[in-house]
Design a protein around this motif. Structure first.
Motif, PDB file in Angstrom:
ATOM      1  N   SER A 122      -5.852  10.362   6.120  1.00 39.00           N
ATOM      2  CA  SER A 122      -6.164   9.054   5.546  1.00 39.00           C
ATOM      3  C   SER A 122      -7.417   9.075   4.676  1.00 39.00           C
ATOM      4  O   SER A 122      -7.785   8.042   4.116  1.00 39.00           O
ATOM      5  N   CYS A 123      -8.063  10.208   4.576  1.00 37.68           N
ATOM      6  CA  CYS A 123      -9.354  10.304   3.891  1.00 37.68           C
ATOM      7  C   CYS A 123      -9.133  10.508   2.391  1.00 37.68           C
ATOM      8  O   CYS A 123      -8.831  11.617   1.938  1.00 37.68           O
ATOM      9  N   ILE A 124      -9.312   9.449   1.608  1.00 35.03           N
ATOM     10  CA  ILE A 124      -9.078   9.536   0.162  1.00 35.03           C
ATOM     11  C   ILE A 124     -10.140  10.384  -0.525  1.00 35.03           C
ATOM     12  O   ILE A 124      -9.920  10.907  -1.621  1.00 35.03           O
ATOM     13  N   VAL A 158      -6.514   1.470   6.093  1.00 29.92           N
ATOM     14  CA  VAL A 158      -6.752   2.896   6.339  1.00 29.92           C
ATOM     15  C   VAL A 158      -6.306   3.200   7.765  1.00 29.92           C
ATOM     16  O   VAL A 158      -6.942   2.761   8.723  1.00 29.92           O
ATOM     17  N   PRO A 159      -5.202   3.918   7.961  1.00 26.22           N
ATOM     18  CA  PRO A 159      -4.705   4.190   9.324  1.00 26.22           C
ATOM     19  C   PRO A 159      -5.565   5.227  10.029  1.00 26.22           C
ATOM     20  O   PRO A 159      -5.547   6.402   9.689  1.00 26.22           O
ATOM     21  N   LEU A 160      -6.302   4.786  11.022  1.00 27.45           N
ATOM     22  CA  LEU A 160      -7.232   5.669  11.731  1.00 27.45           C
ATOM     23  C   LEU A 160      -6.885   5.822  13.204  1.00 27.45           C
ATOM     24  O   LEU A 160      -7.712   6.263  13.986  1.00 27.45           O
ATOM     25  N   GLY A 161      -5.657   5.482  13.586  1.00 30.57           N
ATOM     26  CA  GLY A 161      -5.232   5.692  14.961  1.00 30.57           C
ATOM     27  C   GLY A 161      -5.422   4.475  15.833  1.00 30.57           C
ATOM     28  O   GLY A 161      -5.858   3.414  15.391  1.00 30.57           O
ATOM     29  N   TRP A 162      -5.061   4.626  17.106  1.00 27.16           N
ATOM     30  CA  TRP A 162      -5.189   3.547  18.070  1.00 27.16           C
ATOM     31  C   TRP A 162      -6.658   3.205  18.314  1.00 27.16           C
ATOM     32  O   TRP A 162      -7.560   3.880  17.832  1.00 27.16           O
ATOM     33  N   LYS A 202       0.821  -1.208   0.000  1.00 27.76           N
ATOM     34  CA  LYS A 202       0.000   0.000   0.000  1.00 27.76           C
ATOM     35  C   LYS A 202       0.853   1.255   0.000  1.00 27.76           C
ATOM     36  O   LYS A 202       1.992   1.243   0.476  1.00 27.76           O
ATOM     37  N   ASN A 203       0.271   2.326  -0.566  1.00 23.81           N
ATOM     38  CA  ASN A 203       0.808   3.647  -0.315  1.00 23.81           C
ATOM     39  C   ASN A 203      -0.289   4.450   0.384  1.00 23.81           C
ATOM     40  O   ASN A 203      -1.206   3.855   0.943  1.00 23.81           O
ATOM     41  N   GLN A 204      -0.204   5.751   0.375  1.00 24.17           N
ATOM     42  CA  GLN A 204      -1.099   6.541   1.225  1.00 24.17           C
ATOM     43  C   GLN A 204      -2.571   6.291   0.909  1.00 24.17           C
ATOM     44  O   GLN A 204      -3.377   6.129   1.822  1.00 24.17           O
ATOM     45  N   PHE A 205      -2.925   6.250  -0.365  1.00 23.75           N
ATOM     46  CA  PHE A 205      -4.339   6.179  -0.726  1.00 23.75           C
ATOM     47  C   PHE A 205      -4.712   4.972  -1.592  1.00 23.75           C
ATOM     48  O   PHE A 205      -5.894   4.796  -1.894  1.00 23.75           O
ATOM     49  N   PHE A 206      -3.747   4.156  -2.020  1.00 23.80           N
ATOM     50  CA  PHE A 206      -4.044   3.041  -2.921  1.00 23.80           C
ATOM     51  C   PHE A 206      -3.301   1.794  -2.460  1.00 23.80           C
ATOM     52  O   PHE A 206      -2.229   1.891  -1.859  1.00 23.80           O
TER      53      PHE A 206
END
Length: 698
Positions: free
Chosen positions: A538-540, A419-423, A336-340
């Motif tokens: 993280s919001c594409i 999708v990295p959304l935190g802890w 993965k990269n940031q959005f894909f």
């Protein structure tokens, strides 16, 4: 010099002169000084080449085992093999046929005998080398050796959102383009032409299977034959013999699907390969291409992810080179990269896997990712031994959540972890509150700047009771400030610290005030602020969306840029100034000033720290997404408006009147106050004991 030495020198001179006389003379027409081109030419071969007895036996054995058997009328058995320029027939122990060199068919008998009257020495040597190469390939690849050469054809599979290229060389996907997304990064900054996002292409991505033969064969080395079965399905096949094949079948459904179905298919292979090896190897490498303007965040959010079967999702370190070996079942592997992302999902998990991630510095690529996995339950008798689902698409949370349900109904794939959304706590806020509201607003509003504004107002409404309670507590403390100051003036010095603290706590109890009541609501709001900090980068949906002066809400909205690298500052602040971040900073300073008026007895040093914090935040947030800075700007602006509204509603006179009413009521000592008083009594006792000990020493 003795006689023997002299005789030796004379003999050596005679041999040298004889050698020079016997050597070929230079062409008299040739100039004395040869050109550089002549001195660098490769010497022409002057001797023929031959197969050694061992090489010939190996060739005979390979043709006998891999050639096409034929039986003549007299019962004579022969084996014919036509492969890569070599067309030989084995009868008994004799070989007949031809070898093609530079378009000429040379008789094998002449080649083997080194008959230079029928060919040049160079042609004879090339012919021997061709036979030797084919013999080695036969020994290693067997009946698959004839697929080591061929024509590299490209076959396209396409639907509304995804365009794929399949290559007959390796039989794999060699290019993937997302038709609904444009790349924000271009190596040539002078061009503003938007191009579609290409996840990978060419040799920057390789899929390879190791066929479980006695000596494993790499499919990346083989040439497949494409068979288009219908508009959505292509079979890349190794047609070994009539009604015998091994291949990979690709199906890309019509419509808006980012999932390619991959099926390993085979027919009548068990009798041909005669292999008990059940370990199907799979290797995958990919150089992750830059797609976004800001390299820092894209690199930070690019990496190799994988999921344990029935377990959690893990990933390699995204900030440095990393590798891992996993002796456990792996359900899927994702690059993965940031959005894909590209994700290989196995219907039956891999049994073991090795992973590696390498950071690529100073290029159009972010990282080189590698995965090598093994499945140990391959069945040569099954027409469809292994199935995979290959996802190539955006890290869009709602879509990934749906894939969890459709691709594996019996197991949670947890693809949303891409999708990295935190802890855990912050992720819960994002998945259960922020994303549903954001998705709902996006279903009927196209301007994401307006959506962020409405989302901010919604969050502020939810937090309103906590904000109101925090302000009321600050108002109470502000009203009590003169009385607290009087206590401090009456009991100065460290020796009166206990008395001063007791009097202050008694005042709080009498007024019905709690010094912690103002901090607690603020602490309860912190998880929401941190959740939004994880959500926006993280919001594409924000990617490529413009609002006011910001061309891309997922990237910094630079209004001033420079190329000079400033040590220490540039790695954190960047080489630009973001306008939304600047507005956020100014608003934060204004809010700090207003908030300081509501706080009593603030130390002078703390005031400076309060004003320095917004500046630190500016340095930190300048490289972040414009959408995040815009959200914090709106949030602070609404908080300032709320503060003035609270001042209008909550008057100091009404607070004092309420405190007087509370003072008349009988007070029930809370557990907290009781514990605090007990601690104070113990501290006083210890202090008195220390004073007694000091008096005795004197």
């Amino acid at each position: 010099m003795d006689k023997n030495t002299l005789n030796g020198l004379v003999l050596m001179l005679a041999v040298f002169l004889l050698f020079m006389w016997l050597s070929p003379k230079n062409n008299e027409s040739q100039p004395e000084t040869s050109s550089p081109e002549v001195t660098t030419e490769t010497p022409v071969a002057t001797t023929v080449d031959q197969l050694s007895p061992t090489e010939r036996d190996w060739l005979v054995q390979n043709i006998a085992s891999q050639g096409q058997p034929q039986v003549a009328e007299d019962g004579t058995r022969s084996y014919s093999l036509n492969q890569d320029g070599m067309n030989l027939t084995l009868v008994g122990d004799s070989l007949f046929g031809t070898v093609t060199v530079n378009g000429r068919n040379l008789d094998w008998a002449d080649v083997a005998a080194g008959n230079t009257s029928k060919m040049t020495v160079a042609e004879q040597r090339l012919a021997i080398e061709t036979v030797r190469k084919n013999s080695v390939a036969l020994g290693k690849y067997g009946k698959f050796s004839r697929f080591l050469s061929g024509n590299n054809e490209t076959v396209a599979l396409e639907n509304d959102v995804l365009a794929l290229n399949l290559s007959s060389r390796s039989g794999s996907v060699t290019r993937a383009e997302l038709k609904k997304y444009d790349t924000e990064y271009s190596a040539d900054e002078t061009k503003n032409v938007k191009k579609k996002v290409v996840i990978f292409e060419g040799d920057k991505n390789t899929f390879n299977f190791q066929l479980p033969l006695p000596q494993p064969i790499e499919t990346a080395d083989l040439y497949f034959t494409p068979h288009r079965l219908n508009d959505t399905t292509v079979l890349m096949a190794l047609d070994i013999a009539p009604d015998v094949y091994w291949g990979i079948e690709y199906t890309l459904p019509k419509g808006e699907s980012y999932v390619v179905k991959m099926r390993i298919v085979q027919k009548n292979m068990a009798a041909l390969v005669q292999s008990n090896n059940r370990n199907l190897g799979f290797s995958w490498t990919q150089d992750v291409h830059r797609q976004e303007q800001g390299r820092m965040f894209e690199e930070r959010n690019s990496g190799l992810y994988y999921k344990f079967a029935g377990g959690s999702v893990e990933n390699l370190n995204e900030n440095k080179n990393d590798s891992e070996e996993r002796k456990a079942k792996i359900k899927w592997i994702g690059f993965k990269n940031q959005f894909f992302s590209s994700v290989m999902i196995a219907d039956r998990p891999f049994n073991t896997a090795d992973f590696k991630s390498t950071v690529l510095e100073g290029s159009d690529y972010l990282k080189s990712l590698e995965a090598q996995a093994v499945s140990n339950d391959y069945d040569w008798n099954s027409p469809n031994p292994v199935n995979y689902s290959l996802f190539i698409g955006p890290n869009l949370y709602p879509m990934l959540a749906d894939l969890d349900k459709t691709l594996a109904p019996d197991e949670d794939l947890s693809l949303t972890r891409l999708v990295p959304l935190g802890w855990a706590l912050f992720r819960w806020i994002n998945t259960w509150i922020v994303i549903p509201v954001f998705t709902f607003l996006g279903s009927f509003i196209s301007n994401y700047g307006i959506i962020i504004l409405l989302l901010t107002i919604f969050i502020k409404l939810i937090l309103f009771p906590l904000t109101y309670k925090s302000y009321r507590s600050q108002a109470v403390m502000r009203v009590l400030a003169p009385e607290i100051k009087a206590i401090n003036d009456k009991y100065p010095g460290t020796e009166n610290a206990m008395i001063r603290q007791q009097k202050t706590m008694a005042l709080y109890s009498q007024a019905g005030a709690n010094p912690m009541s103002g901090c607690l609501p603020m602490l309860l709001q912190m998880p929401v602020l941190i959740a939004m900090f994880a959500f926006f980068p993280s919001c594409i949906e924000l990617r490529g969306q413009s609002f006011l002066w910001a061309h891309d809400l997922s990237a910094p909205d630079a209004i001033v840029s420079w190329n000079t690298y400033i040590p220490i500052i540039t790695p954190y602040f960047g080489n630009h100034i973001s306008l939304f971040c600047l507005l956020m900073t100014v608003t934060n300073i204004v809010y700090t000033y207003i908030n300081s008026q509501n706080q009593a007895n603030t130390m002078p040093g703390m005031k400076w720290m309060m004003y320095l914090m917004p500046v630190f935040f500016m340095v930190f947030f300048n490289n972040y997404a414009a959408g995040l800075s815009y959200y914090y700007f709106l949030s602070l602006l609404i908080t300032i408006i709320q503060t003035y509204a609270f001042r209008f509603v909550i008057k100091d006179e009404s607070v004092r009147a309420r405190m007087k009413e509370n003072a008349k009521k009988p007070k029930k000592k809370s557990g907290f106050m009781a514990r605090l008083e007990e601690m104070q009594r113990q501290q006083q006792a210890m202090l008195r004991e220390q004073q007694k000990q000091q008096s005795k020493k004197r």
